[in-house]
Design a protein around this motif. Structure first.
Motif, PDB file in Angstrom:
ATOM      1  N   LEU A  73       0.677  -1.204  -0.071  1.00  0.00           N
ATOM      2  CA  LEU A  73      -0.026  -0.006  -0.063  1.00  0.00           C
ATOM      3  C   LEU A  73       1.149   1.379   0.066  1.00  0.00           C
ATOM      4  O   LEU A  73       0.705   2.374  -0.764  1.00  0.00           O
ATOM      5  CB  LEU A  73      -0.839   0.079   1.218  1.00  0.00           C
ATOM      6  CG  LEU A  73      -2.144  -0.958   1.206  1.00  0.00           C
ATOM      7  CD1 LEU A  73      -2.878  -1.063   2.614  1.00  0.00           C
ATOM      8  CD2 LEU A  73      -3.094  -0.453   0.094  1.00  0.00           C
ATOM      9  N   SER A  75       3.831   1.477  -1.239  1.00  0.00           N
ATOM     10  CA  SER A  75       4.341   1.810  -2.504  1.00  0.00           C
ATOM     11  C   SER A  75       3.462   2.421  -3.414  1.00  0.00           C
ATOM     12  O   SER A  75       3.987   3.469  -4.196  1.00  0.00           O
ATOM     13  CB  SER A  75       5.093   0.348  -3.114  1.00  0.00           C
ATOM     14  OG  SER A  75       5.504   0.468  -4.330  1.00  0.00           O
ATOM     15  N   ARG A  76       2.067   1.818  -3.412  1.00  0.00           N
ATOM     16  CA  ARG A  76       1.353   2.632  -4.199  1.00  0.00           C
ATOM     17  C   ARG A  76       0.814   4.056  -3.848  1.00  0.00           C
ATOM     18  O   ARG A  76       0.717   4.909  -4.747  1.00  0.00           O
ATOM     19  CB  ARG A  76      -0.086   1.702  -4.224  1.00  0.00           C
ATOM     20  CG  ARG A  76       0.351  -0.007  -4.779  1.00  0.00           C
ATOM     21  CD  ARG A  76      -0.878  -0.584  -4.412  1.00  0.00           C
ATOM     22  NE  ARG A  76      -0.946  -2.034  -4.846  1.00  0.00           N
ATOM     23  CZ  ARG A  76      -0.899  -2.617  -6.053  1.00  0.00           C
ATOM     24  NH1 ARG A  76      -1.327  -1.796  -7.068  1.00  0.00           N
ATOM     25  NH2 ARG A  76      -0.582  -4.018  -6.248  1.00  0.00           N
ATOM     26  N   ALA A  77       0.846   4.109  -2.579  1.00  0.00           N
ATOM     27  CA  ALA A  77       0.346   5.437  -2.070  1.00  0.00           C
ATOM     28  C   ALA A  77       1.748   6.622  -2.510  1.00  0.00           C
ATOM     29  O   ALA A  77       1.141   7.630  -2.955  1.00  0.00           O
ATOM     30  CB  ALA A  77       0.284   5.386  -0.504  1.00  0.00           C
ATOM     31  N   VAL A  80       0.590   7.913  -5.720  1.00  0.00           N
ATOM     32  CA  VAL A  80      -0.666   8.917  -5.491  1.00  0.00           C
ATOM     33  C   VAL A  80      -0.044  10.197  -5.055  1.00  0.00           C
ATOM     34  O   VAL A  80      -0.305  11.294  -5.450  1.00  0.00           O
ATOM     35  CB  VAL A  80      -1.479   8.377  -4.536  1.00  0.00           C
ATOM     36  CG1 VAL A  80      -2.697   9.444  -4.232  1.00  0.00           C
ATOM     37  CG2 VAL A  80      -2.412   7.159  -5.062  1.00  0.00           C
ATOM     38  N   THR A 104       0.464   4.349   5.995  1.00  0.00           N
ATOM     39  CA  THR A 104       0.711   4.347   4.681  1.00  0.00           C
ATOM     40  C   THR A 104       1.218   5.787   4.347  1.00  0.00           C
ATOM     41  O   THR A 104       2.110   5.682   3.266  1.00  0.00           O
ATOM     42  CB  THR A 104      -0.593   4.137   4.170  1.00  0.00           C
ATOM     43  OG1 THR A 104      -1.346   2.901   4.550  1.00  0.00           O
ATOM     44  CG2 THR A 104      -0.495   4.288   2.494  1.00  0.00           C
ATOM     45  N   ALA A 108       5.047   6.359   2.451  1.00  0.00           N
ATOM     46  CA  ALA A 108       4.822   6.842   0.931  1.00  0.00           C
ATOM     47  C   ALA A 108       5.556   8.223   1.059  1.00  0.00           C
ATOM     48  O   ALA A 108       6.485   8.156   0.063  1.00  0.00           O
ATOM     49  CB  ALA A 108       3.374   7.081   0.502  1.00  0.00           C
ATOM     50  N   LEU A 161      -7.160   9.086  -0.048  1.00  0.00           N
ATOM     51  CA  LEU A 161      -5.742   8.497  -0.505  1.00  0.00           C
ATOM     52  C   LEU A 161      -5.875   7.210  -0.434  1.00  0.00           C
ATOM     53  O   LEU A 161      -5.351   6.567  -1.266  1.00  0.00           O
ATOM     54  CB  LEU A 161      -4.794   9.150   1.013  1.00  0.00           C
ATOM     55  CG  LEU A 161      -3.279   8.491   0.945  1.00  0.00           C
ATOM     56  CD1 LEU A 161      -2.505   8.819  -0.480  1.00  0.00           C
ATOM     57  CD2 LEU A 161      -2.654   8.849   2.277  1.00  0.00           C
ATOM     58  N   LEU A 162      -6.467   6.484   0.625  1.00  0.00           N
ATOM     59  CA  LEU A 162      -6.435   4.932   0.534  1.00  0.00           C
ATOM     60  C   LEU A 162      -7.418   4.659  -0.820  1.00  0.00           C
ATOM     61  O   LEU A 162      -6.907   3.574  -1.269  1.00  0.00           O
ATOM     62  CB  LEU A 162      -7.025   4.554   1.752  1.00  0.00           C
ATOM     63  CG  LEU A 162      -6.231   4.627   3.086  1.00  0.00           C
ATOM     64  CD1 LEU A 162      -7.009   4.302   4.250  1.00  0.00           C
ATOM     65  CD2 LEU A 162      -4.981   3.936   2.922  1.00  0.00           C
ATOM     66  N   THR A 165      -5.153   5.009  -3.671  1.00  0.00           N
ATOM     67  CA  THR A 165      -3.968   3.928  -3.392  1.00  0.00           C
ATOM     68  C   THR A 165      -4.347   2.510  -3.871  1.00  0.00           C
ATOM     69  O   THR A 165      -3.676   1.845  -4.750  1.00  0.00           O
ATOM     70  CB  THR A 165      -3.760   3.735  -1.974  1.00  0.00           C
ATOM     71  OG1 THR A 165      -3.113   4.978  -1.492  1.00  0.00           O
ATOM     72  CG2 THR A 165      -2.523   2.729  -1.781  1.00  0.00           C
ATOM     73  N   HIS A 166      -5.456   2.047  -3.463  1.00  0.00           N
ATOM     74  CA  HIS A 166      -5.815   0.727  -4.122  1.00  0.00           C
ATOM     75  C   HIS A 166      -6.026   0.509  -5.559  1.00  0.00           C
ATOM     76  O   HIS A 166      -5.806  -0.435  -5.979  1.00  0.00           O
ATOM     77  CB  HIS A 166      -7.156   0.505  -3.569  1.00  0.00           C
ATOM     78  CG  HIS A 166      -7.187   0.200  -2.034  1.00  0.00           C
ATOM     79  ND1 HIS A 166      -6.735  -0.944  -1.476  1.00  0.00           N
ATOM     80  CD2 HIS A 166      -7.821   0.833  -0.968  1.00  0.00           C
ATOM     81  CE1 HIS A 166      -6.892  -0.913  -0.089  1.00  0.00           C
ATOM     82  NE2 HIS A 166      -7.334   0.101   0.176  1.00  0.00           N
ATOM     83  N   ALA A 168      -4.238   2.132  -7.653  1.00  0.00           N
ATOM     84  CA  ALA A 168      -2.585   2.656  -8.346  1.00  0.00           C
ATOM     85  C   ALA A 168      -1.700   1.595  -8.434  1.00  0.00           C
ATOM     86  O   ALA A 168      -1.738   0.677  -7.628  1.00  0.00           O
ATOM     87  CB  ALA A 168      -2.046   3.945  -7.305  1.00  0.00           C
TER      88      ALA A 168
END
Length: 537
Positions: A73, A75-77, A80, A104, A108, A161-162, A165-166, A168
């Motif tokens: 998460l 890494s994906r955030a 974002v 997260t 990030a 953000l969350l 993130t899911h 991304a």
């Protein structure tokens, strides 16, 4: 000013396959991960190498996330945040309660090489505005209802953000960083004035874990943490973020200060092994045990206390309730975490233990000379995670961190066995009729009364200009005291006055005693004695 490097791992060798070898390997890996680059990438790599990917990392409400999920998460955030304009060196303000979103967003931010600005979401709008301006926040990640406080700046709600993130893609890499690269800012609690931004670096969290989490608390992957102190404070950051992520263990996230009943329930539900809190919260935990059962604390192996000195007798009552030792310690925002602490292997109740490995402590008298053992002095400290300085305050940095030593403004003494007792703050002394009085001595006497849960004493000037002591008490009648005490204010005030006259010199007896619903404390639980002096809160 350049921040110090992480403390070296302990020297020595051990037989292959021994417990000592395994511990040395874990320490070396943690140090290598931290010193080898960006904290977020290093933690993800450490989790993979140690086989923690599928182990739980955080629990909140009735959901858990593994170490692998958390790092994925984060890494994906990072992508974002980058899409919202965050670049290396930018300041990302986190005004969030303890939550998966907090963890997260922090990881990030670290992955991007930006600097996280950690603020308490429950502060006033004026405090938030000051910190955003002082830090030069480029992006503000906010909890519910706080978005408008940062109008005029780029903002991103935690829920959004969350959600983003899911969907991304994972980030392809992390911005290069070393142990001396700035990582985050925390603001001091403001007990003595305007909060100051304290800088910490990528190498610091690993050192917190190595020196305190691993060596003193023996945190293992099987531990479960619950910290009443929050992630945006130095104490809570180490407890809930650094120790679990560097050990492969897990932590319970609570978005607000938990009540005693909530602590009971969370400890029992998650089988918490390490409980971290402050003295005032521990006092509330043991204040009324009539409908509480010690069995829910059966999993707890140690309780840690920091923030203020543990009042006499409270530690024993907490130990009786939890069935586990209370380990007192002292730290500061400037040090990042504890610099003097008891450990699971060496605990001396009534003291804050011994210097944390890698830290030097020195007691100085009013002339600045070393104070002998058994003699009170002002506490100075230096060590591997001491801040390189205060943000935008070079003169204050030079004054408080002169010669690399932090002037803590705590009064303490070193006992013959090498442990330290903290006696209060240097600004805690009160002047009454030209005589200096320690309010802690008076508070200790009044706290003997079974109806008193908390007490604060300070000097005030009356309309004639004469100084006198005033006491403010919070009632917390225990189940054992209730049958023998009629808790009316008049009875309590009379009883407390008699207690003070019996055990104190006449000039130390408070002129007045006031029953109040609460005492003025900082969000970290520290007493705001300057407000007690004014009787204004």
């Amino acid at each position: 000013m350049t921040p110090p490097t992480s403390a070296p791992s302990p020297a020595g060798t051990a037989a292959p396959g021994s417990a000592e070898t395994a511990e040395a390997t874990r320490t070396a890996e943690a140090a290598e991960a931290t010193e080898g680059g960006n904290l977020a990438a290093a933690l993800a790599s450490l989790a993979e190498r140690r086989g923690w990917i599928d182990r739980p990392a955080f629990h909140q409400d009735h959901r858990s996330w593994t170490h692998g999920e958390v790092h994925d998460l984060a890494s994906r955030a990072a992508g974002v945040l980058a899409g919202h304009g965050v670049r290396p060196g930018d300041r990302v303000l986190l005004a969030l309660p303890d939550s998966l979103a907090w963890v997260t967003a922090f990881l990030a931010t670290a992955r991007l090489g930006a600097i996280a600005v950690l603020v308490n979401p429950e502060l006033t709008a004026a405090d938030h505005a000051f910190m955003a301006d002082d830090a030069g926040a480029d992006l503000c990640v906010t909890g519910p209802g706080l978005e408008e406080r940062f109008a005029g700046r780029t903002r991103l709600g935690a829920d959004l953000l969350l959600a983003l993130t899911h969907g991304a893609p994972p980030a392809t890499g992390a911005h290069p960083a070393g142990p001396r690269t700035p990582l985050y800012l925390q603001y001091t609690s403001g007990t003595t004035g305007t909060p100051k931004g304290v800088v910490h670096c990528h190498g610091d969290p690993g050192t917190y874990h190595e020196l305190i989490g691993e060596r003193l608390l023996r945190v293992t992957p099987d531990d479960v943490t619950l910290s009443v102190s929050k992630l945006f404070f130095a104490y809570g950051f180490g407890n809930t973020f650094a120790f679990p992520l560097f050990s492969g263990s897990s932590a319970v996230l609570v978005d607000r200060r938990p009540s005693p009943a909530t602590v009971d329930e969370l400890v029992a539900r998650h089988r918490v092994t390490l409980l971290y809190s402050v003295p005032s919260a521990y006092a509330a935990l043991v204040a009324d045990r009539a409908d509480r059962h010690a069995a829910c604390f059966a999993s707890v192996r140690a309780a840690v206390s920091a923030g203020e000195g543990m009042p006499a007798g409270l530690g024993e009552r907490v130990t009786e309730l939890l069935g586990a030792p209370v380990l007192e310690q002292i730290g500061s925002t400037e040090a990042g975490h504890a610099f003097c602490a008891n450990s699971v292997d060496d605990n001396t109740p009534g003291t804050v233990g011994r210097p944390v490995p890698g830290f030097d402590l020195e007691l100085r008298d009013r002339a600045g000379c070393p104070a002998p053992d058994g003699t009170e002095g002002e506490l100075f400290v230096r060590g591997p995670t001491l801040t390189p300085g205060y943000l935008n305050l070079p003169e204050e940095t030079e004054r408080v961190l002169a010669g690399g030593w932090l002037a803590t403004r705590d009064r303490a003494l070193r006992t013959a066995d090498g442990t330290y007792r903290v006696l209060g703050r240097t600004d805690d002394m009160e002047l009454v009729g030209g005589i200096t009085v320690s309010p802690l001595e008076v508070e200790a006497v009044l706290r003997r009364h079974p109806a008193v849960r908390e007490v604060a004493v300070a000097s005030a000037t009356d309309e004639r200009g004469a100084s006198a002591l005033r006491a403010y008490v919070v009632i917390g009648v225990s189940s054992t005291a209730a049958p023998t005490f009629a808790a009316t204010r008049a009875d309590l005030q009379t009883s407390l006055m008699a207690l003070a006259r019996e055990h104190l010199a006449a000039f130390k007896v408070p002129r007045t005693i006031h029953v109040v619903p609460s005492l003025p404390r900082t969000p970290t639980g520290k007493l705001r004695r300057h407000l007690v002096r004014r009787g204004a809160w």
